[in-house]
Motif scaffolding. Structure first.
Motif, PDB file in Angstrom:
ATOM      1  N   PHE A   7      -7.241 -31.692 -18.173  1.00 13.50           N
ATOM      2  CA  PHE A   7      -8.330 -30.956 -18.831  1.00 13.50           C
ATOM      3  C   PHE A   7      -9.612 -31.231 -18.075  1.00 13.50           C
ATOM      4  CE2 PHE A   7     -11.892 -30.311 -21.593  1.00 13.50           C
ATOM      5  CZ  PHE A   7     -11.527 -29.255 -22.438  1.00 13.50           C
ATOM      6  N   SER A   8     -10.378 -30.186 -17.822  1.00 19.82           N
ATOM      7  CA  SER A   8     -11.720 -30.416 -17.284  1.00 19.82           C
ATOM      8  C   SER A   8     -12.692 -29.383 -17.823  1.00 19.82           C
ATOM      9  CB  SER A   8     -11.713 -30.392 -15.764  1.00 19.82           C
ATOM     10  OG  SER A   8     -12.918 -30.972 -15.303  1.00 19.82           O
ATOM     11  N   GLY A   9     -13.952 -29.759 -17.859  1.00 20.07           N
ATOM     12  CA  GLY A   9     -14.975 -28.864 -18.371  1.00 20.07           C
ATOM     13  C   GLY A   9     -16.074 -28.663 -17.355  1.00 20.07           C
ATOM     14  N   GLN A  11     -20.119 -27.049 -17.179  1.00 19.53           N
ATOM     15  CA  GLN A  11     -21.245 -26.504 -17.936  1.00 19.53           C
ATOM     16  C   GLN A  11     -21.677 -25.161 -17.366  1.00 19.53           C
ATOM     17  OE1 GLN A  11     -24.495 -28.484 -19.537  1.00 19.53           O
ATOM     18  NE2 GLN A  11     -23.806 -30.492 -18.854  1.00 19.53           N
ATOM     19  N   VAL A  42     -18.032 -25.331 -21.083  1.00 17.09           N
ATOM     20  CA  VAL A  42     -18.566 -26.113 -22.201  1.00 17.09           C
ATOM     21  C   VAL A  42     -19.967 -25.634 -22.624  1.00 17.09           C
ATOM     22  CG1 VAL A  42     -17.082 -28.112 -21.803  1.00 17.09           C
ATOM     23  CG2 VAL A  42     -19.276 -28.013 -20.633  1.00 17.09           C
ATOM     24  N   HIS A  45     -22.022 -28.099 -24.758  1.00 14.40           N
ATOM     25  CA  HIS A  45     -22.735 -29.113 -23.977  1.00 14.40           C
ATOM     26  C   HIS A  45     -24.013 -28.529 -23.369  1.00 14.40           C
ATOM     27  CE1 HIS A  45     -18.954 -31.615 -23.921  1.00 14.40           C
ATOM     28  NE2 HIS A  45     -19.883 -32.520 -24.143  1.00 14.40           N
ATOM     29  N   TYR A 128     -23.634 -36.145 -26.584  1.00  9.38           N
ATOM     30  CA  TYR A 128     -22.897 -35.384 -25.573  1.00  9.38           C
ATOM     31  C   TYR A 128     -21.562 -36.039 -25.171  1.00  9.38           C
ATOM     32  CZ  TYR A 128     -22.684 -33.229 -20.792  1.00  9.38           C
ATOM     33  OH  TYR A 128     -22.328 -32.595 -19.637  1.00  9.38           O
ATOM     34  N   MET A 132     -17.594 -34.662 -25.393  1.00 11.44           N
ATOM     35  CA  MET A 132     -16.729 -34.637 -24.201  1.00 11.44           C
ATOM     36  C   MET A 132     -15.426 -35.384 -24.469  1.00 11.44           C
ATOM     37  SD  MET A 132     -17.670 -35.499 -20.280  1.00 11.44           S
ATOM     38  CE  MET A 132     -16.438 -36.119 -19.117  1.00 11.44           C
ATOM     39  N   ASP A 135     -13.296 -33.100 -26.462  1.00  7.79           N
ATOM     40  CA  ASP A 135     -12.711 -32.063 -25.589  1.00  7.79           C
ATOM     41  C   ASP A 135     -11.394 -32.554 -25.000  1.00  7.79           C
ATOM     42  OD1 ASP A 135     -15.034 -30.579 -25.879  1.00  7.79           O
ATOM     43  OD2 ASP A 135     -15.873 -31.136 -23.921  1.00  7.79           O
ATOM     44  N   ILE A 136     -11.482 -33.753 -24.435  1.00 12.15           N
ATOM     45  CA  ILE A 136     -10.339 -34.284 -23.690  1.00 12.15           C
ATOM     46  C   ILE A 136      -9.206 -34.686 -24.647  1.00 12.15           C
ATOM     47  CG2 ILE A 136      -9.582 -36.177 -22.194  1.00 12.15           C
ATOM     48  CD1 ILE A 136     -12.551 -36.246 -21.138  1.00 12.15           C
ATOM     49  N   VAL A 144      -7.936 -36.119 -16.003  1.00 12.45           N
ATOM     50  CA  VAL A 144      -9.207 -35.418 -16.143  1.00 12.45           C
ATOM     51  C   VAL A 144      -9.882 -35.351 -14.767  1.00 12.45           C
ATOM     52  CG1 VAL A 144     -11.436 -35.386 -17.340  1.00 12.45           C
ATOM     53  CG2 VAL A 144      -9.443 -36.384 -18.468  1.00 12.45           C
ATOM     54  N   VAL A 146     -12.736 -34.894 -12.446  1.00 13.70           N
ATOM     55  CA  VAL A 146     -14.200 -34.880 -12.612  1.00 13.70           C
ATOM     56  C   VAL A 146     -14.890 -35.440 -11.378  1.00 13.70           C
ATOM     57  CG1 VAL A 146     -14.545 -35.049 -15.112  1.00 13.70           C
ATOM     58  CG2 VAL A 146     -13.987 -37.109 -13.803  1.00 13.70           C
ATOM     59  N   GLN A 150     -19.141 -38.452 -13.728  1.00 10.94           N
ATOM     60  CA  GLN A 150     -18.579 -38.336 -15.076  1.00 10.94           C
ATOM     61  C   GLN A 150     -17.603 -39.466 -15.408  1.00 10.94           C
ATOM     62  OE1 GLN A 150     -19.543 -36.056 -17.404  1.00 10.94           O
ATOM     63  NE2 GLN A 150     -21.108 -35.650 -15.874  1.00 10.94           N
ATOM     64  N   HIS A 153     -18.228 -41.392 -18.592  1.00 11.42           N
ATOM     65  CA  HIS A 153     -17.878 -40.658 -19.806  1.00 11.42           C
ATOM     66  C   HIS A 153     -16.370 -40.693 -20.068  1.00 11.42           C
ATOM     67  CE1 HIS A 153     -21.789 -38.051 -19.531  1.00 11.42           C
ATOM     68  NE2 HIS A 153     -21.997 -39.227 -20.086  1.00 11.42           N
TER      69      HIS A 153
HETATM   70  N1  TRP Z   1     -19.874 -33.521 -18.862  1.00 15.26           N
HETATM   71  C1  TRP Z   1     -19.205 -32.739 -17.865  1.00 15.26           C
HETATM   72  C2  TRP Z   1     -20.194 -32.422 -16.748  1.00 15.26           C
HETATM   73  O1  TRP Z   1     -21.353 -32.356 -16.939  1.00 15.26           O
HETATM   74  C3  TRP Z   1     -18.664 -31.468 -18.438  1.00 15.26           C
HETATM   75  C4  TRP Z   1     -17.562 -31.722 -19.413  1.00 15.26           C
HETATM   76  C5  TRP Z   1     -17.629 -31.494 -20.758  1.00 15.26           C
HETATM   77  C6  TRP Z   1     -16.267 -32.209 -19.133  1.00 15.26           C
HETATM   78  N2  TRP Z   1     -16.440 -31.798 -21.340  1.00 15.26           N
HETATM   79  C7  TRP Z   1     -15.591 -32.242 -20.400  1.00 15.26           C
HETATM   80  C8  TRP Z   1     -15.622 -32.627 -17.975  1.00 15.26           C
HETATM   81  C9  TRP Z   1     -14.281 -32.696 -20.481  1.00 15.26           C
HETATM   82  C10 TRP Z   1     -14.304 -33.074 -18.082  1.00 15.26           C
HETATM   83  C11 TRP Z   1     -13.650 -33.119 -19.326  1.00 15.26           C
HETATM   84  O2  TRP Z   1     -19.753 -32.184 -15.640  1.00 15.26           O
END
Ligand code: TRP
Length: 334
Positions: A7-9, A11, A42, A45, A128, A132, A135-136, A144, A146, A150, A153
């Motif tokens: 999983f990855s996010g 912004q 996201v 976020h 924040y 996150m 999310d994961i 993950v 990233v 990150q 986090h």
């Molecule tokens: N915080 C991450 C960023 O700024 C974005 C993000 C949000 C993310 N949720 C996540 C990355 C879950 C990985 C998994 O890049």
């Protein structure tokens, strides 16, 4: 054997750069083959910096169009918008009670951002990392992908998950961060000791919207050094190493292979080759991007389908979590 899950996010904020392309989008494309991969835009976020609503809407579809233009295929992976699955914020609320103030106060990104937006240190910015984590954990993934900024986090996510599992029994998969190797950090072309950033537009930053010819020019004008030896030495020759990284990642090579290829040649040869690689990449990307972004209805439709695909696991995790914490579940969900 089934593939590992990820999983990855990302912004949906501002204009993505060549750094995002190499450090984020390209590794994502590799992940859709090696993993059962989920990618999330996201938007929750993003509002922590209170963007203009029109910009947020445009950037959300824009990032999605870039994903597709880079080659992410909704048939192979899952792509959706965070706010389309209410389970994300619901789980975040629950995890708030399993996260300590002190843990969040230590987050370096929070400290950095509080300085950068000192007139708007809102609770969302502080919270924040918990969103996150939600999310994961909601998607029960192993990996993950990233950037190294990150890592902290993801560490916190592991701590929260472990704490919860210890209290209530196995609930969440403990995820592991995966940092892409080559090109993890594309540096500013004029100040190669700083990361390339969209917040410093100009000759040091290549935006994905730059005209290919002007991007090429930025590469040929990049700062190097006077050692006049092609070697991969990020400490002493950061500008050169950056060009080698860029060339290597666009051509799917290692920095060492690039050094070998250009050994004994002048910097100009590497610059020209890198400039050409960047220009041709941007040209292809922009053509594909334009065709996607011009069909907003189809983008929305694909996002919707992505959310439907992601919702089964999300709902299952959320219900299990609520059950363990002691909520009375609605009878339809028993
Ligand atoms: N915080 C991450 C960023 O700024 C974005 C993000 C949000 C993310 N949720 C996540 C990355 C879950 C990985 C998994 O890049």
């Amino acid at each position: 054997m089934s593939k590992p899950t990820s999983f990855s996010g990302v912004q949906p904020s501002g204009q993505p750069t060549l750094g995002n392309l190499i450090g984020v989008f390209q590794p994502f494309v590799a992940f859709q083959d090696s993993h059962q991969a989920t990618f999330c835009i996201v938007d929750h976020h993003a509002i922590t910096s209170r963007p203009n609503p029109e910009d947020l809407r445009t950037n959300t579809l824009g990032i999605f169009a870039y994903y597709l233009a880079m080659g992410l295929d909704p048939a192979k992976c899952t792509i959706f918008a965070q706010s389309h699955l209410p389970q994300h914020t619901e789980l975040a609320w629950i995890l708030n009670s399993f996260t300590q103030m002190g843990e969040l106060e230590r987050m370096t990104q929070y400290k950095d951002k509080s300085q950068r937006q000192s007139d708007n240190i809102n609770v969302g910015l502080f919270d924040y990392p918990v969103l996150m984590a939600a999310d994961i954990l909601l998607h029960q993934v192993q990996h993950v992908p990233v950037g190294d900024d990150q890592l902290q986090h993801v560490e916190l996510t592991r701590d929260i998950a472990t704490r919860f599992n210890n209290l209530y029994g196995p609930t969440f998969t403990i995820p592991k961060a995966i940092i892409p190797q080559v090109g993890a950090r594309v540096m500013d072309l004029q100040e190669p000791n700083r990361k390339m950033s969209k917040s410093r537009p100009g000759p040091g930053t290549i935006l994905l919207t730059d005209a290919p010819a002007s991007a090429a020019k930025k590469i040929t004008r990049a700062v190097t050094d006077s050692l006049a030896t092609i070697a991969y030495n990020p400490q002493e020759q950061p500008g050169l190493a950056n060009l080698i990284d860029i060339f290597a990642s666009l051509n799917n090579q290692t920095p060492q292979q690039v050094v070998q290829q250009f050994q004994g040649q002048q910097y100009g040869a590497l610059k020209t080759a890198t400039a050409e690689a960047v220009a041709s990449k941007l040209e292809k990307l922009q053509t594909a991007y334009n065709s996607y972004i011009n069909d907003k209805a189809e983008l929305q439709n694909l996002l919707q389908k992505g959310a439907e695909k992601a919702s089964a696991t999300a709902e299952k995790t959320l219900q299990a979590t609520k059950q363990k914490v002691g909520y009375v579940l609605p009878s339809s969900q028993k």
